[in-house]
Write an enzyme that holds these catalytic residues in place. Structure first.
Site, short mmCIF file in Angstrom:
data_model
loop_
_atom_site.label_atom_id
_atom_site.label_comp_id
_atom_site.label_asym_id
_atom_site.label_seq_id
_atom_site.Cartn_x
_atom_site.Cartn_y
_atom_site.Cartn_z
N SER A 72 14.85 -12.70 1.62
CA SER A 72 15.07 -13.60 0.49
C SER A 72 16.25 -13.09 -0.35
O SER A 72 16.61 -11.93 -0.26
CB SER A 72 13.83 -13.63 -0.40
OG SER A 72 12.69 -13.78 0.40
N ASP A 116 16.90 -8.36 5.63
CA ASP A 116 16.63 -8.70 4.23
C ASP A 116 17.65 -8.01 3.33
O ASP A 116 18.26 -7.01 3.73
CB ASP A 116 15.20 -8.25 3.86
CG ASP A 116 14.63 -9.03 2.68
OD1 ASP A 116 15.40 -9.67 1.93
OD2 ASP A 116 13.39 -8.98 2.50
N ALA A 141 18.46 -6.19 -0.57
CA ALA A 141 17.78 -5.17 -1.38
C ALA A 141 18.47 -5.12 -2.73
O ALA A 141 19.63 -5.52 -2.87
CB ALA A 141 17.85 -3.81 -0.70
N GLY A 162 12.57 -6.84 -4.71
CA GLY A 162 11.72 -7.65 -5.57
C GLY A 162 12.42 -8.23 -6.78
O GLY A 162 11.78 -8.83 -7.64
N GLY A 207 14.03 -10.75 -6.71
CA GLY A 207 13.71 -12.17 -6.61
C GLY A 207 12.21 -12.44 -6.61
O GLY A 207 11.79 -13.60 -6.51
N GLU A 217 7.94 -9.87 1.64
CA GLU A 217 9.04 -9.14 2.29
C GLU A 217 8.53 -7.86 2.93
O GLU A 217 8.93 -7.51 4.04
CB GLU A 217 10.13 -8.82 1.27
CG GLU A 217 10.88 -10.06 0.80
CD GLU A 217 11.83 -9.83 -0.36
OE1 GLU A 217 12.69 -10.68 -0.57
OE2 GLU A 217 11.70 -8.81 -1.05
C1 5RP Z 1 13.90 -10.52 -3.40
C2 5RP Z 1 14.66 -9.34 -2.92
C3 5RP Z 1 16.08 -9.57 -2.53
O1 5RP Z 1 16.24 -9.23 -1.21
C4 5RP Z 1 16.96 -8.75 -3.42
O2 5RP Z 1 16.73 -9.15 -4.76
C5 5RP Z 1 18.42 -8.88 -3.06
O3 5RP Z 1 18.90 -10.13 -3.41
P1 5RP Z 1 20.44 -10.52 -3.33
O4 5RP Z 1 20.79 -10.60 -1.87
O5 5RP Z 1 20.53 -11.85 -4.02
O6 5RP Z 1 21.21 -9.46 -4.06
O7 5RP Z 1 14.18 -8.24 -2.82
O8 5RP Z 1 12.58 -10.17 -3.72
#
Ligand code: 5RP
Length: 234
Positions: free
Chosen positions: A30, A86, A88, A100, A102, A108
């Site tokens: 995410s 994913d 981070a 987290g 998001g 996840e």
């Molecule tokens: C969501 C997450 C995302 O992977 C993390 O926030 C990274 O997001 P982005 O790619 O927008 O920087 O852990 O829970």
């Protein structure tokens, strides 16, 4: 695109190109970086006629999979994933992660735990640190059962220091609610800690669903760099 967006794309493409092959089950993370990974996955599925199924880690990931007409699956049908990719919020020298930002950390972590290879993608800015806490200043996200959020906050601060706050919606009208109908705490810690122990101890507090500390899970991280290169850490 801005440089940071370009860097996210570089990392995402490298991960998909190096780790996804035909006939695989793929965990889809995410955030904003994963969007580029799904774009790449969809392009490769079309061009190379790959037979791939995708397991999402959030409502957002599910929507991305459906919008790209990728095959949507779940852990009932694919409890063993070949790879999970994913983003981070922070990655330290040992590949311990804070995730987290998001709010999707529980799904996840479950999906990552089901994957043979868990691959992280990130841009150079804000993400890469020697010691956890150097870059991501918002603390460690922790998903909690709503009725337990006050006692969990108090217990964490008493035992590990720092401060913990309930994550509020941007409107401030109420708390952020996760995909699991739970609340989120953001625990701002001071200094380095033994993350494996802290993660295990926080998980044992009644009411805690999971933490955004990912210890010994990531196998490799791809950082998209400012100069257009991709840096690998494993
Ligand atoms: C969501 C997450 C995302 O992977 C993390 O926030 C990274 O997001 P982005 O790619 O927008 O920087 O852990 O829970």
């Amino acid at each position: 695109a801005t440089m940071a967006e370009e860097a996210k794309k570089l990392a995402a493409y490298a991960a998909v190109d190096n780790h996804v092959q035909n006939n695989q089950a793929v965990g889809v993370g995410s955030g904003s970086t994963i969007v580029y990974a799904v774009d790449r996955l969809a392009a490769r599925v079309r061009q190379e006629k790959l037979n791939i199924v995708c397991v999402p880690t959030s409502f957002q990931a599910r929507q991305l999979i459906l919008q790209h007409s990728l095959a949507l699956s779940d852990l009932d049908r694919h409890p063993q994933l070949d790879v999970a990719i994913d983003g981070a919020d922070e990655v330290d020298a040992d590949l311990t992660l804070i995730k987290g930002g998001g709010g999707c950390l529980t799904h996840e972590k479950i999906v990552a735990s089901c994957a043979k290879h868990f691959i992280v993608i990130a841009d150079y800015s804000r993400k890469d640190s020697k010691v956890l806490g150097q870059q991501w200043k918002k603390g460690v996200p922790i998903e909690v059962i709503p009725m337990a959020y006050v006692p969990v906050c108090r217990t964490i601060v008493r035992r590990f220091g720092g401060e913990a706050h309930l994550r509020m919606a941007v409107s401030k009208a109420g708390p952020v609610v996760t995909d699991n109908s739970n609340f989120l705490l953001d625990w701002k810690f001071d200094g380095a800690q033994n993350w494996r122990e802290v993660n295990a101890a926080i998980k044992m507090i009644p009411g805690v669903v999971d933490t955004g500390l990912f210890v010994d899970m990531a196998e490799r991280a791809y950082f998209g760099m400012e100069d257009g290169s991709v840096q690998v850490r494993d």
